[in-house]
Every structure is written in C-alpha cells, then in structure tokens.
Design a protein around this motif. Structure first.
Motif, short mmCIF file in Angstrom:
data_model
loop_
_atom_site.label_atom_id
_atom_site.label_comp_id
_atom_site.label_asym_id
_atom_site.label_seq_id
_atom_site.Cartn_x
_atom_site.Cartn_y
_atom_site.Cartn_z
N ASN A 70 0.98 -1.10 -0.06
CA ASN A 70 0.09 -0.14 0.03
C ASN A 70 1.11 1.40 0.06
N ILE A 71 2.29 1.19 -0.31
CA ILE A 71 3.13 2.23 -0.26
C ILE A 71 2.77 3.31 -1.12
N THR A 72 1.92 3.09 -2.30
CA THR A 72 1.55 4.08 -3.33
C THR A 72 0.12 4.35 -3.37
N ALA A 73 -0.74 3.63 -2.25
CA ALA A 73 -2.20 3.76 -2.62
C ALA A 73 -2.57 5.11 -2.25
N PRO A 74 -3.56 5.76 -3.00
CA PRO A 74 -4.03 7.22 -3.09
C PRO A 74 -4.54 7.21 -1.70
N TRP A 75 -5.38 6.43 -1.14
CA TRP A 75 -6.29 6.82 0.14
C TRP A 75 -5.31 6.75 1.44
N ILE A 76 -4.29 6.09 1.21
CA ILE A 76 -3.54 6.20 2.69
C ILE A 76 -2.74 7.31 2.61
N ASN A 77 -2.16 7.78 1.28
CA ASN A 77 -1.36 8.99 1.04
C ASN A 77 -2.24 10.16 1.30
N PHE A 78 -3.62 10.18 1.19
CA PHE A 78 -4.35 11.38 1.29
C PHE A 78 -4.52 11.42 2.77
N GLU A 79 -4.74 10.36 3.75
CA GLU A 79 -4.69 10.57 4.96
C GLU A 79 -3.48 10.77 5.70
N GLY A 80 -2.31 10.28 5.23
CA GLY A 80 -1.23 10.68 5.80
C GLY A 80 -0.90 12.22 5.57
N GLY A 81 -1.22 12.60 4.28
CA GLY A 81 -0.76 13.96 3.95
C GLY A 81 -1.79 14.96 4.68
N ALA A 82 -2.95 14.38 4.98
CA ALA A 82 -3.94 15.50 5.50
C ALA A 82 -3.61 15.68 7.02
N ILE A 83 -3.17 14.48 7.54
CA ILE A 83 -2.52 14.96 9.15
C ILE A 83 -1.23 15.36 9.38
N SER A 84 -0.45 15.09 8.30
CA SER A 84 0.91 15.48 8.49
C SER A 84 1.06 17.05 8.51
N ILE A 85 0.14 17.73 7.58
CA ILE A 85 0.26 19.39 7.41
C ILE A 85 -0.21 19.97 8.73
N THR A 86 -0.82 19.42 9.63
CA THR A 86 -1.37 19.94 10.62
C THR A 86 -0.55 19.93 11.87
#
Length: 333
Positions: A70-86
């Motif tokens: 899942n290292i390139t899976a769009p959804w997990i990248n979306f969630e990870g990006g959403a939380i990491s910018i806060t």
C-alpha cells in the motif's frame, strides 16, 4: 487521546486491527486512549467521508500502517498528507515488513517507526505517551516492559501477515491488453448494443443514432477523435469474429480518454462488458439510457459511488443531441 489509525489493503487492514488492540489492551491499559480504525468504528449508514474527516480533525495523532502493498495507495497517502500538514498533530508512519528506503510521498519527511526494531517501537510508545500526557507506562518501568510489549506486537503482526498472504495473491495484475500503456488525449469511444439487435431496421436505426451522437460530440465538445465500431459495420452481416473484435476494440477502449455508451433499453449485449471494462479502468464514462431501471441492478445507482461515472436519462435522440450541444466542452472535460 484520540489516535487515528490509517490503513489501505488487506495486509495493512489486519495490521491496523492489531496495532489498535495492542495500544489499548497492552501498552496504555490505564490511560484514556481512543484508537480509531475506519472498518469497525463507523456506524452503519453514516457518511464515511464526513466521519473520516471529523476523526482526522479530532485526533491528536495518526499512525499510518505502511506495507509493501500500500506504499503508493492513493487513500493512505491522502490521509497521511492530511494529518501531517497540521502543526499540533503527530503523524507516525509505521513500517510493517517494508524497508525505510521505499518510503516516499508525504511520508518521507516524517519520522517513521519500524515494527521490526525494538528501540523504535519504544520510541513510538514514548512519543504517544508525551502527546497524550500519560503517566503510564513510566520511563522507569518501560525498559522492563518493552520485551513483552515488543514480542506481543511482532508475534501478532507476523501471524496476521502469514494468514493474509496465504489467502491473497498480490500479483500486481495489469488490465488487458497489456501492451497499451498510454491514453490519447481527447479520444472518445462510443459503444452501443449492435450485434444483439434482431433485425435490419433496428440495426439501421441504432447505427444512425450512434453516428449522430458521434457527429455532435465532434462538433461541440472539443474531442480530438471519436471512435465507434459501428461506423465501419454498415449491416449486421459484417461483424468481425469475436476474437478479432475483442483484440481490436479493447485496444482502442484502453487508449481512449472518455467512454460513451448508448443503452436505450435492457438487452443482453457485449456493450455491458465494455461498460464494466470502462469502470475497471477508472475512465470517465457516460451512459445514456431511457430509464435507469433498464440498466443491470448494480449499475442503476453506481454513479453515486463511482466518481467518473455519469448516467444520463433521455427521452429522445434529438433531446440527447441538444444536451450534448448545450454542455459543449464541459461534456468531455
């Protein structure tokens, strides 16, 4: 403290369940901790997108379960990006049977934790303890407890991954035809039930309607090319054999950017295969039908779930052509 546990794929899903249980029932037993995992914690009938968004907003940290699959899976990248910018939230990529050198995207700038490394797992516990303001486990007792904590986590994860890999083959499949790997910008494929039509008049009428749609799309939408198989097949007796048809048409299907299907009424037709193929490719797909009830059951409301699918009901070909003209370039955009 609310902890958002992000996952994508079979391996990551099983791992997320184990991490959730491990945090609540093994490590932070006496603390107020609320690990959230989407599969079990979204009530039936709830708006899952709103729930996920609210959980990301409310949590103090997120653990992102990363695996080779899942290292390139769009959804997990979306969630990870959403939380990491806060700024006030902690985002921790948890590496499960994956080397750190493969981490990229929004995760490569975050301090990751490998579950195969006891010292790093201890750091995970300390980071969560600090973020939550927890009293236990204390720094004095943690070194004594770590062998137990670490063994519990790794043993459960190893067992789970073995089970998943026994039941699923991660084949890295490609969609037929394999040699077609690019899409022609602006190209539209038009499909319709043709070979299934019973007589000459029905075939002639359907072909005329398809060609009218082709001409309207070319004249009004900015499409670079429109392909419809019936253009070269002027009568029912001129159809190619099935092997040649699937070989030629599926190449054109795959390289097209937008699929348009005319499906006036319920009929057993190869166009249904083409519709399924279009959806599988995640291409922009428009289905024209007189009534949704004429479509197969699973298709009738599929456009409510599949973003690139649009189902349009029409009363007459003239009104359908007028709609294409009025939409103009937005029809194909």
């Amino acid at each position: 403290m609310k902890i958002f546990i992000s996952w994508s794929g079979h391996e990551s899903k099983r791992a997320a369940k184990i991490v959730k249980s491990w945090l609540k029932e093994t490590v932070f037993v006496d603390e107020d901790i609320e690990p959230f995992m989407s599969e079990h914690d979204i009530p039936a009938g709830a708006d899952w997108h709103s729930t996920i968004k609210q959980q990301l907003t409310d949590c103090k940290c997120a653990i992102i379960c990363l695996t080779p699959m899942n290292i390139t899976a769009p959804w997990i990248n979306f969630e990870g990006g959403a939380i990491s910018i806060t700024k006030d939230k902690l985002a921790i990529p948890l590496l499960i049977d994956i080397d750190r050198t493969r981490v990229n995207g929004p995760f490569q700038h975050l301090q990751s934790i490998s579950v195969q490394n006891c010292d790093e797992v201890e750091k995970l516990i300390l980071d969560l303890k600090q973020q939550g303001g927890f009293r236990t486990p204390s720094e004095r007792h943690l070194p004594e407890l770590m062998p137990t904590f670490f063994k519990k986590l790794t043993t459960d994860l190893d067992t789970a991954l073995v089970t998943v890999r026994e039941n699923y083959d991660n084949t890295g499949f490609v969609i037929y035809p394999e040699q077609v790997t690019s899409v022609k910008k602006g190209k539209i494929f038009i499909g319709a039930p043709m070979a299934s039509l019973q007589n000459k008049d029905e075939y002639t009428r359907m072909r005329e309607n398809v060609l009218k749609i082709r001409d309207s799309i070319l004249a009004n939408t900015g499409a670079s090319e429109v392909y419809c198989p019936c253009e070269r097949i002027k009568s029912r007796g001129q159809f190619d054999d099935a092997r040649r048809a699937i070989h030629e048409d599926f190449q054109i299907l795959k390289e097209s950017e937008h699929y348009v299907f005319l499906y006036p009424e319920k009929t057993a037709s190869s166009v249904l295969l083409e519709m399924g193929y279009a959806i599988a490719l995640s291409k922009k797909t428009t289905i024209f039908t007189r009534r949704r009830t004429e479509l197969p059951f699973m298709l009738r409301k599929a456009d409510e779930s599949i973003e690139k699918l649009r189902i349009v009901q029409y009363q007459s070909i003239d009104k359908l052509l007028a709609r294409i003209k009025s939409e103009g370039k937005s029809f194909h955009a």
